[in-house]
Design an enzyme around this catalytic site. Structure first.
Site, PDB file in Angstrom:
ATOM      1  CG  MET A 163       7.764 -17.990  13.434  1.00 46.81           C
ATOM      2  SD  MET A 163       8.238 -19.040  14.788  1.00 46.81           S
ATOM      3  CE  MET A 163       6.841 -19.978  15.145  1.00 46.81           C
ATOM      4  N   PRO A 164       3.781 -17.198  14.059  1.00 50.88           N
ATOM      5  CG  PRO A 164       1.664 -16.475  13.475  1.00 50.88           C
ATOM      6  CD  PRO A 164       3.077 -16.514  12.989  1.00 50.88           C
ATOM      7  CG  LEU A 165       4.077 -23.306  17.857  1.00 45.65           C
ATOM      8  CD1 LEU A 165       4.439 -24.280  16.750  1.00 45.65           C
ATOM      9  CD2 LEU A 165       5.015 -23.472  19.047  1.00 45.65           C
TER      10      LEU A 165
ATOM     11  CE1 TYR B 116       1.994 -21.385  23.661  1.00 44.75           C
ATOM     12  CE2 TYR B 116       1.194 -22.689  21.817  1.00 44.75           C
ATOM     13  CZ  TYR B 116       1.367 -22.517  23.172  1.00 44.75           C
ATOM     14  OH  TYR B 116       0.902 -23.475  24.041  1.00 44.75           O
TER      15      TYR B 116
END
Length: 130
Positions: free
Chosen positions: A1-3, A73
């Site tokens: 789950m990249p931010l 992230y």
């Protein structure tokens, strides 16, 4: 789950150009990080020219006002996968957005499952909901 935090200089791109930029970045993340299709968390921040200071670390890389700084992230990908993402971003953003490779800076920030809450005050990775 990249931010993904996308930092650009204000008034250098239209709203549709910003959306295209975000879409291309998301596509690269889906392809290289094997993220699920509905896993999209992006924040676009536009700065005044004097508020985004990005030099070249002595590499003699020319920068323009079209500079894009990405902070991604993510949960610890392997070195090879990270390098593939860097290459894909440079290639795809150039081909689909006209972004020069010299105007792309990417920083990956590693975190872990306990660092995320998607709502309701729960750590869904830890509760088994994800």
């Amino acid at each position: 789950m990249p931010l993904v935090s996308i930092h650009v200089i204000r008034d250098q791109r239209s709203p549709s150009e910003l959306r295209n930029l975000a879409d291309v970045i998301h596509h690269c993340i889906l392809e290289n990080f094997n993220a699920p299709l509905g896993d999209r968390y992006q924040v676009i921040t536009q700065h005044q020219p004097n508020e985004l200071i990005i030099e070249d670390t002595g590499l003699n890389i020319p920068r323009t006002d079209k500079i894009v700084l990405l902070q991604i992230y993510q949960q610890g990908r392997e070195t090879k996968v990270k390098q593939q993402l860097f290459e894909a971003l440079a290639r795809e953003l150039n081909g689909k957005c006209g972004l020069k490779g010299s105007d792309l800076v990417v920083s990956l920030v590693a975190n872990s499952k306990e660092d995320w809450s998607f709502g309701y005050g729960k750590a869904q990775f830890l509760t088994g909901e994800l």
